[in-house]
Design a protein around this motif. Structure first.
Motif, PDB file in Angstrom:
ATOM      1  N   PHE A   1       3.429  -1.011   4.031  1.00 46.54           N
ATOM      2  CA  PHE A   1       2.983   0.353   3.741  1.00 46.54           C
ATOM      3  C   PHE A   1       4.214   1.184   3.416  1.00 46.54           C
ATOM      4  CE2 PHE A   1       2.787   4.730   5.190  1.00 46.54           C
ATOM      5  CZ  PHE A   1       1.626   5.207   4.608  1.00 46.54           C
ATOM      6  N   VAL A   2       4.138   1.967   2.345  1.00 44.72           N
ATOM      7  CA  VAL A   2       5.204   2.914   1.992  1.00 44.72           C
ATOM      8  C   VAL A   2       4.568   4.288   1.837  1.00 44.72           C
ATOM      9  CG1 VAL A   2       6.951   3.575   0.293  1.00 44.72           C
ATOM     10  CG2 VAL A   2       6.556   1.151   0.794  1.00 44.72           C
ATOM     11  N   GLY A   3       5.118   5.297   2.493  1.00 38.68           N
ATOM     12  CA  GLY A   3       4.520   6.622   2.350  1.00 38.68           C
ATOM     13  C   GLY A   3       5.178   7.672   3.204  1.00 38.68           C
ATOM     14  N   ASN A   4       4.503   8.814   3.242  1.00 41.32           N
ATOM     15  CA  ASN A   4       4.948   9.937   4.060  1.00 41.32           C
ATOM     16  C   ASN A   4       4.475   9.745   5.502  1.00 41.32           C
ATOM     17  OD1 ASN A   4       5.868  11.469   1.678  1.00 41.32           O
ATOM     18  ND2 ASN A   4       3.687  11.595   1.195  1.00 41.32           N
TER      19      ASN A   4
ATOM     20  N   ALA B   1       0.855  -1.186   0.000  1.00 43.90           N
ATOM     21  CA  ALA B   1       0.000   0.000   0.000  1.00 43.90           C
ATOM     22  C   ALA B   1       0.890   1.235   0.000  1.00 43.90           C
ATOM     23  CB  ALA B   1      -0.912  -0.005   1.215  1.00 43.90           C
ATOM     24  N   CYS B   2       0.645   2.144  -0.941  1.00 42.58           N
ATOM     25  CA  CYS B   2       1.478   3.344  -1.054  1.00 42.58           C
ATOM     26  C   CYS B   2       0.608   4.590  -0.974  1.00 42.58           C
ATOM     27  CB  CYS B   2       2.253   3.335  -2.365  1.00 42.58           C
ATOM     28  SG  CYS B   2       3.330   4.771  -2.567  1.00 42.58           S
ATOM     29  N   LEU B   3       0.960   5.475  -0.059  1.00 41.61           N
ATOM     30  CA  LEU B   3       0.290   6.774   0.057  1.00 41.61           C
ATOM     31  C   LEU B   3       1.294   7.854  -0.334  1.00 41.61           C
ATOM     32  CD1 LEU B   3      -2.233   8.406   0.987  1.00 41.61           C
ATOM     33  CD2 LEU B   3      -1.092   8.635   3.192  1.00 41.61           C
ATOM     34  N   PRO B   4       1.191   8.441  -1.540  1.00 43.35           N
ATOM     35  CA  PRO B   4       2.195   9.396  -2.001  1.00 43.35           C
ATOM     36  C   PRO B   4       1.858  10.856  -1.739  1.00 43.35           C
ATOM     37  CG  PRO B   4       0.775   8.811  -3.816  1.00 43.35           C
ATOM     38  CD  PRO B   4       0.231   8.089  -2.601  1.00 43.35           C
ATOM     39  N   VAL B   5       0.778  11.116  -1.023  1.00 41.81           N
ATOM     40  CA  VAL B   5       0.344  12.494  -0.774  1.00 41.81           C
ATOM     41  C   VAL B   5       0.255  12.731   0.731  1.00 41.81           C
ATOM     42  CG1 VAL B   5      -0.877  12.816  -2.960  1.00 41.81           C
ATOM     43  CG2 VAL B   5      -2.046  11.705  -1.056  1.00 41.81           C
ATOM     44  N   GLY B   6       0.004  13.977   1.118  1.00 41.27           N
ATOM     45  CA  GLY B   6      -0.084  14.288   2.535  1.00 41.27           C
ATOM     46  C   GLY B   6      -0.597  15.693   2.756  1.00 41.27           C
ATOM     47  N   SER B   7      -0.879  16.001   4.010  1.00 39.82           N
ATOM     48  CA  SER B   7      -1.456  17.302   4.346  1.00 39.82           C
ATOM     49  C   SER B   7      -0.398  18.397   4.451  1.00 39.82           C
ATOM     50  CB  SER B   7      -2.236  17.202   5.657  1.00 39.82           C
ATOM     51  OG  SER B   7      -1.396  16.724   6.702  1.00 39.82           O
ATOM     52  N   TRP B   8       0.860  18.031   4.657  1.00 43.14           N
ATOM     53  CA  TRP B   8       1.950  19.001   4.744  1.00 43.14           C
ATOM     54  C   TRP B   8       2.772  18.944   3.457  1.00 43.14           C
ATOM     55  CZ3 TRP B   8       5.058  19.534   9.906  1.00 43.14           C
ATOM     56  CH2 TRP B   8       4.181  19.693  10.984  1.00 43.14           C
ATOM     57  N   PRO B   9       2.840  20.018   2.689  1.00 38.08           N
ATOM     58  CA  PRO B   9       3.708  19.999   1.501  1.00 38.08           C
ATOM     59  C   PRO B   9       5.161  19.692   1.840  1.00 38.08           C
ATOM     60  CG  PRO B   9       2.211  21.881   1.424  1.00 38.08           C
ATOM     61  CD  PRO B   9       2.046  21.265   2.791  1.00 38.08           C
ATOM     62  N   ALA B  10       5.637  20.146   2.995  1.00 32.71           N
ATOM     63  CA  ALA B  10       7.049  19.973   3.336  1.00 32.71           C
ATOM     64  C   ALA B  10       7.415  18.537   3.662  1.00 32.71           C
ATOM     65  CB  ALA B  10       7.423  20.881   4.507  1.00 32.71           C
ATOM     66  N   LYS B  11       6.439  17.698   4.011  1.00 33.83           N
ATOM     67  CA  LYS B  11       6.771  16.309   4.321  1.00 33.83           C
ATOM     68  C   LYS B  11       6.188  15.339   3.290  1.00 33.83           C
ATOM     69  CE  LYS B  11       3.108  15.461   7.801  1.00 33.83           C
ATOM     70  NZ  LYS B  11       2.859  14.922   9.147  1.00 33.83           N
TER      71      LYS B  11
ATOM     72  N   GLU C   1      -7.736  13.768  -2.809  1.00 39.83           N
ATOM     73  CA  GLU C   1      -6.399  13.339  -3.231  1.00 39.83           C
ATOM     74  C   GLU C   1      -6.402  12.471  -4.488  1.00 39.83           C
ATOM     75  OE1 GLU C   1      -4.522  13.186   1.310  1.00 39.83           O
ATOM     76  OE2 GLU C   1      -5.141  11.338   0.325  1.00 39.83           O
ATOM     77  N   ARG C   2      -7.579  12.100  -4.987  1.00 36.32           N
ATOM     78  CA  ARG C   2      -7.669  11.146  -6.094  1.00 36.32           C
ATOM     79  C   ARG C   2      -6.914  11.640  -7.336  1.00 36.32           C
ATOM     80  NH1 ARG C   2     -11.309   7.254  -8.433  1.00 36.32           N
ATOM     81  NH2 ARG C   2     -10.374   6.760 -10.449  1.00 36.32           N
ATOM     82  N   GLU C   3      -7.101  12.876  -7.721  1.00 34.02           N
ATOM     83  CA  GLU C   3      -6.477  13.386  -8.936  1.00 34.02           C
ATOM     84  C   GLU C   3      -4.954  13.347  -8.838  1.00 34.02           C
ATOM     85  OE1 GLU C   3      -6.463  17.460 -11.703  1.00 34.02           O
ATOM     86  OE2 GLU C   3      -7.946  17.216 -10.101  1.00 34.02           O
ATOM     87  N   ALA C   4      -4.405  13.743  -7.701  1.00 34.05           N
ATOM     88  CA  ALA C   4      -2.952  13.736  -7.522  1.00 34.05           C
ATOM     89  C   ALA C   4      -2.405  12.316  -7.565  1.00 34.05           C
ATOM     90  CB  ALA C   4      -2.581  14.408  -6.203  1.00 34.05           C
ATOM     91  N   VAL C   5      -3.110  11.382  -6.935  1.00 34.67           N
ATOM     92  CA  VAL C   5      -2.647   9.991  -6.917  1.00 34.67           C
ATOM     93  C   VAL C   5      -2.753   9.368  -8.304  1.00 34.67           C
ATOM     94  CG1 VAL C   5      -3.065   7.699  -5.935  1.00 34.67           C
ATOM     95  CG2 VAL C   5      -3.095   9.706  -4.462  1.00 34.67           C
ATOM     96  N   ASP C   6      -3.813   9.690  -9.029  1.00 30.31           N
ATOM     97  CA  ASP C   6      -3.930   9.219 -10.417  1.00 30.31           C
ATOM     98  C   ASP C   6      -2.721   9.660 -11.247  1.00 30.31           C
ATOM     99  OD1 ASP C   6      -6.241   7.695 -10.511  1.00 30.31           O
ATOM    100  OD2 ASP C   6      -7.548   9.418 -10.854  1.00 30.31           O
ATOM    101  N   ALA C   7      -2.324  10.920 -11.069  1.00 28.67           N
ATOM    102  CA  ALA C   7      -1.202  11.450 -11.838  1.00 28.67           C
ATOM    103  C   ALA C   7       0.101  10.750 -11.480  1.00 28.67           C
ATOM    104  CB  ALA C   7      -1.084  12.953 -11.607  1.00 28.67           C
TER     105      ALA C   7
END
Length: 361
Positions: free
Chosen positions: A263-266, A189-199, A227-233
């Motif tokens: 799990f891999v992510g921020n 499972a990969c989460l490539p987005v987050g609420s903080w741009p810096a992290k 977050e769907r659009e960003a993850v799609d990209a």
């Protein structure tokens, strides 16, 4: 028969913060088993505590709704709590604690808020040299529990999340319909987005990491509201096949992470869900400190850039410019993350093989 005493725990912030408080709920339940424990959480967060036996009731409110806030104020003003633990201790939560008029009101000793409490606890204990002690985040909530004279048994900072049977069944149906051919293969499972741009690590590096792992596991991209659009990209940057998870609530996300080998992510709320479920994690850190936001035990790897004096700045957005901008994220390579992920996948495969061997005897 006299009514049971009631305790209110205020923790109406982010999902990860709420999960990181579950060791304190467990300590309260063990220390005062005959009380009712209510938790005040933000709207949409109640599912994180579904099935948690250390909590009797979850109260939620919408911080963006004046009506919801007024209804909450009226409810708290009616009283009924003998003890309140404010684990947020910001101006709003201090007001809420005071509104209950509880006999014991415990919170952090922060200027401008401590007036609301009858018991004030240091927010950041300091070492002999006067610098703040770096500790895993659950310890801060446990400090307040201990200050009340309730012992927390040993270094019990394990997080708790219960996945419902309904959520498990829902996720099983999705996997069977979306990709029946992957049955038996491990999921990443990969989460490539987050609420903080810096992290938030670089999108193309998440894609490269998932490509590198695709031969050993099936990458599954997870996402939350907006977050769907960003993850799609980001998914579109991959060269190899992958799955896009459906829209999920916290329970369904838990069911997917429970079935995942990794799990891999921020640094994020879903990462803490994975930790609570015992799913191995690889987390990229930058402005936040692994000593605080990463479990001290278990199959979990924290990766961060080396040799930067700006690490752990705790900034939501990187304040640096030009070459130094987001160096803490840019200096972490996809090769490092993929290497750590492969090691955890192989460890997990070894454990599964051992369990199968034991079961066949």
């Amino acid at each position: 028969m006299p009514a049971r005493e009631r305790i209110l725990v205020i923790r109406h912030r982010a999902a990860g913060d709420l999960l990181l408080t579950t060791p304190a709920f467990r300590a309260l339940r063990e220390g005062v088993p005959d009380t009712e424990i209510d938790v005040l959480a933000a709207k949409g967060m109640g599912a994180l505590l579904e099935g948690n036996r250390d909590v009797d009731r979850v109260l939620t409110f919408d911080r963006r709704s004046l009506v919801s806030q007024l209804l909450l104020y009226a409810r708290l003003a009616r009283g009924g709590y003998s003890m309140v633990l404010d684990l947020v201790s910001n101006p709003r939560s201090a007001f809420l604690a005071a509104l209950t008029r509880a006999r014991v009101r415990a919170g952090y000793d922060i200027p401008g808020r401590s007036w609301a409490y009858t018991l004030r606890v240091p927010r950041e204990p300091r070492g002999a040299d006067g610098s703040p002690l770096l500790r895993y985040a659950p310890e801060a909530a446990l400090d307040i529990v201990r200050a009340l004279g309730i012992p927390a048994r040993g270094p019990d900072t394990d997080l708790h999340f219960t996945v419902s049977a309904t959520a498990r069944a829902s996720m099983a149906r999705w996997l069977e319909s979306a990709a029946p051919e992957i049955a038996g293969r491990p999921l990443v499972a990969c989460l490539p987005v987050g609420s903080w741009p810096a992290k938030t690590w670089l999108p193309e590096r998440f894609a490269a990491t998932m490509d590198a792992l695709a031969g050993e596991a099936v990458p599954v991209w997870i996402w939350g509201p907006g977050e769907r659009e960003a993850v799609d990209a980001i998914r579109a940057l991959m060269k190899k096949p992958s799955l896009l998870a459906p829209a999920t609530g916290w329970q369904e996300l838990g069911a997917l992470l429970e079935r995942s080998a990794l799990f891999v992510g921020n640094d994020s709320g879903p990462k803490h869900v994975a930790v609570a479920l015992g799913t191995p994690t690889v987390t990229i850190f930058g402005p936040t400190h692994p000593a605080t936001w990463h479990p001290p035990r278990g199959p979990h790897v924290a990766i961060e850039a080396a040799g930067l004096d700006c690490l752990h700045c705790n900034a939501n957005r990187c304040p640096l410019s030009e070459e130094r901008h987001l160096r803490c994220m840019r200096d972490v390579t996809s090769e490092r993350v993929a290497q750590a992920a492969r090691a955890l996948l192989r460890d997990a495969a070894g454990r599964r093989e051992t369990e199968r061997s034991c079961a066949s005897r």
